[in-house]
Design a protein around this motif. Structure first.
Motif, PDB file in Angstrom:
ATOM      1  N   LEU A  47       9.426  -0.895  15.523  1.00 34.23           N
ATOM      2  CA  LEU A  47       9.716   0.829  15.388  1.00 34.23           C
ATOM      3  C   LEU A  47      11.270   0.582  14.756  1.00 34.23           C
ATOM      4  CD1 LEU A  47       8.199   2.464  18.419  1.00 34.23           C
ATOM      5  CD2 LEU A  47       7.630   2.811  15.876  1.00 34.23           C
ATOM      6  N   GLY A  48      12.085   0.047  15.238  1.00 32.62           N
ATOM      7  CA  GLY A  48      13.626   0.112  14.869  1.00 32.62           C
ATOM      8  C   GLY A  48      13.628  -0.455  13.618  1.00 32.62           C
ATOM      9  N   PHE A  49      13.030  -1.803  13.220  1.00 35.03           N
ATOM     10  CA  PHE A  49      12.898  -2.214  12.046  1.00 35.03           C
ATOM     11  C   PHE A  49      12.505  -1.098  10.807  1.00 35.03           C
ATOM     12  CE2 PHE A  49      11.073  -4.396   8.420  1.00 35.03           C
ATOM     13  CZ  PHE A  49      12.022  -5.368   7.860  1.00 35.03           C
ATOM     14  N   PHE A  50      11.245  -0.619  11.042  1.00 30.28           N
ATOM     15  CA  PHE A  50      10.698   0.351  10.354  1.00 30.28           C
ATOM     16  C   PHE A  50      11.769   1.534  10.051  1.00 30.28           C
ATOM     17  CE2 PHE A  50       8.210   4.056   9.713  1.00 30.28           C
ATOM     18  CZ  PHE A  50       7.639   3.924   8.408  1.00 30.28           C
ATOM     19  N   LEU A  51      12.398   1.929  11.079  1.00 30.22           N
ATOM     20  CA  LEU A  51      13.294   3.101  11.017  1.00 30.22           C
ATOM     21  C   LEU A  51      14.293   2.722  10.145  1.00 30.22           C
ATOM     22  CD1 LEU A  51      14.279   5.960  11.983  1.00 30.22           C
ATOM     23  CD2 LEU A  51      15.294   5.149  13.782  1.00 30.22           C
ATOM     24  N   ARG A  52      15.107   1.754  10.338  1.00 33.18           N
ATOM     25  CA  ARG A  52      16.113   1.127   9.350  1.00 33.18           C
ATOM     26  C   ARG A  52      16.000   1.041   8.086  1.00 33.18           C
ATOM     27  NH1 ARG A  52      17.037  -1.719  14.032  1.00 33.18           N
ATOM     28  NH2 ARG A  52      15.861  -3.682  13.062  1.00 33.18           N
ATOM     29  N   GLU A  53      14.688   0.525   7.762  1.00 28.53           N
ATOM     30  CA  GLU A  53      14.220   0.368   6.407  1.00 28.53           C
ATOM     31  C   GLU A  53      14.073   1.777   5.840  1.00 28.53           C
ATOM     32  OE1 GLU A  53      13.910  -2.590   4.525  1.00 28.53           O
ATOM     33  OE2 GLU A  53      15.297  -3.191   6.233  1.00 28.53           O
ATOM     34  N   VAL A  54      13.329   2.583   6.374  1.00 30.91           N
ATOM     35  CA  VAL A  54      13.177   3.964   6.088  1.00 30.91           C
ATOM     36  C   VAL A  54      14.545   4.667   5.660  1.00 30.91           C
ATOM     37  CG1 VAL A  54      12.199   6.528   6.414  1.00 30.91           C
ATOM     38  CG2 VAL A  54      10.747   4.417   6.760  1.00 30.91           C
ATOM     39  N   LEU A  55      15.339   4.621   6.563  1.00 25.89           N
ATOM     40  CA  LEU A  55      16.769   5.353   6.483  1.00 25.89           C
ATOM     41  C   LEU A  55      17.534   4.721   5.173  1.00 25.89           C
ATOM     42  CD1 LEU A  55      17.788   5.541  10.285  1.00 25.89           C
ATOM     43  CD2 LEU A  55      17.182   7.359   8.563  1.00 25.89           C
ATOM     44  N   LYS A  56      17.274   3.339   5.012  1.00 25.85           N
ATOM     45  CA  LYS A  56      18.174   2.859   4.021  1.00 25.85           C
ATOM     46  C   LYS A  56      17.637   3.403   2.556  1.00 25.85           C
ATOM     47  CE  LYS A  56      17.903  -1.638   5.375  1.00 25.85           C
ATOM     48  NZ  LYS A  56      17.926  -3.013   5.371  1.00 25.85           N
ATOM     49  N   ALA A  57      16.195   3.572   2.609  1.00 23.25           N
ATOM     50  CA  ALA A  57      15.478   3.858   1.506  1.00 23.25           C
ATOM     51  C   ALA A  57      16.035   5.212   1.059  1.00 23.25           C
ATOM     52  CB  ALA A  57      14.123   3.884   1.450  1.00 23.25           C
ATOM     53  N   TRP A  58      15.894   6.028   2.120  1.00 26.88           N
ATOM     54  CA  TRP A  58      16.540   7.551   2.096  1.00 26.88           C
ATOM     55  C   TRP A  58      17.814   7.506   1.457  1.00 26.88           C
ATOM     56  CZ3 TRP A  58      19.838  10.999   3.869  1.00 26.88           C
ATOM     57  CH2 TRP A  58      19.496  12.320   3.901  1.00 26.88           C
ATOM     58  N   ILE A  59      18.785   6.850   2.039  1.00 25.64           N
ATOM     59  CA  ILE A  59      20.195   6.978   1.562  1.00 25.64           C
ATOM     60  C   ILE A  59      20.399   6.288   0.252  1.00 25.64           C
ATOM     61  CG2 ILE A  59      22.235   5.723   2.037  1.00 25.64           C
ATOM     62  CD1 ILE A  59      21.646   5.947   5.184  1.00 25.64           C
ATOM     63  N   ARG A  60      19.532   5.559  -0.310  1.00 26.07           N
ATOM     64  CA  ARG A  60      19.720   4.996  -1.458  1.00 26.07           C
ATOM     65  C   ARG A  60      19.072   6.102  -2.384  1.00 26.07           C
ATOM     66  NH1 ARG A  60      17.804   0.192   0.486  1.00 26.07           N
ATOM     67  NH2 ARG A  60      15.481   0.544  -0.264  1.00 26.07           N
ATOM     68  N   GLN A  61      18.072   6.778  -2.101  1.00 25.98           N
ATOM     69  CA  GLN A  61      17.708   7.960  -2.886  1.00 25.98           C
ATOM     70  C   GLN A  61      18.498   9.223  -2.832  1.00 25.98           C
ATOM     71  OE1 GLN A  61      13.478   8.891  -2.003  1.00 25.98           O
ATOM     72  NE2 GLN A  61      13.172   9.849  -4.084  1.00 25.98           N
ATOM     73  N   HIS A  62      19.075   9.555  -1.814  1.00 25.46           N
ATOM     74  CA  HIS A  62      19.564  10.794  -1.515  1.00 25.46           C
ATOM     75  C   HIS A  62      21.160  10.634  -0.979  1.00 25.46           C
ATOM     76  CE1 HIS A  62      15.432  11.583  -0.682  1.00 25.46           C
ATOM     77  NE2 HIS A  62      15.623  12.719  -1.301  1.00 25.46           N
ATOM     78  N   GLY A  63      21.646   9.467  -1.074  1.00 27.67           N
ATOM     79  CA  GLY A  63      22.850   9.469  -0.537  1.00 27.67           C
ATOM     80  C   GLY A  63      23.927   9.767  -1.474  1.00 27.67           C
ATOM     81  N   GLN A  64      23.803   9.779  -2.875  1.00 22.88           N
ATOM     82  CA  GLN A  64      24.804  10.378  -3.809  1.00 22.88           C
ATOM     83  C   GLN A  64      24.546  11.652  -3.938  1.00 22.88           C
ATOM     84  OE1 GLN A  64      21.679   8.829  -4.462  1.00 22.88           O
ATOM     85  NE2 GLN A  64      20.682   9.685  -6.113  1.00 22.88           N
ATOM     86  N   ASP A  65      23.760  12.330  -3.204  1.00 25.00           N
ATOM     87  CA  ASP A  65      23.810  14.107  -3.252  1.00 25.00           C
ATOM     88  C   ASP A  65      24.795  14.419  -2.453  1.00 25.00           C
ATOM     89  OD1 ASP A  65      21.773  13.818  -5.001  1.00 25.00           O
ATOM     90  OD2 ASP A  65      20.165  14.168  -3.634  1.00 25.00           O
ATOM     91  N   ARG A  66      25.458  13.736  -1.462  1.00 23.84           N
ATOM     92  CA  ARG A  66      26.408  14.193  -0.408  1.00 23.84           C
ATOM     93  C   ARG A  66      27.684  14.760  -1.383  1.00 23.84           C
ATOM     94  NH1 ARG A  66      26.397   9.695   4.038  1.00 23.84           N
ATOM     95  NH2 ARG A  66      24.595   8.820   3.552  1.00 23.84           N
ATOM     96  N   GLY A  67      28.129  15.586  -0.810  1.00 20.79           N
ATOM     97  CA  GLY A  67      29.299  16.523  -1.547  1.00 20.79           C
ATOM     98  C   GLY A  67      30.540  15.919  -0.836  1.00 20.79           C
TER      99      GLY A  67
END
Length: 67
Positions: A47-67
């Motif tokens: 579960l921890g591994f899966f959560l980290r991977e999902v979060l990393k993917a989300w950050i890669r996709q949405h991280g640049q949207d932070r202002g």
């Protein structure tokens, strides 16, 4: 072997602890997903591994949207 999608989100593991101690609690609906009594160390690690991977993917996709 761990299957996180099994048992309506409780997961499943092939280890003896899961088979002997955790499965009866899940089967008898004696807990909530991802608690100490309804998981084993292997399920929690997966579960921890899966959560980290999902979060990393989300950050890669949405991280640049932070202002």
């Amino acid at each position: 072997m761990v299957d996180l999608s099994a048992n309506d989100g409780f997961g499943e593991c092939s280890c003896k602890r899961w088979q002997c101690h955790v499965w009866p609690k899940i089967r008898d609906k004696l807990g909530e997903p991802a608690t100490a009594t309804t998981t084993c160390a292997h399920v929690r690690a997966a579960l921890g591994f899966f959560l980290r991977e999902v979060l990393k993917a989300w950050i890669r996709q949405h991280g640049q949207d932070r202002g």
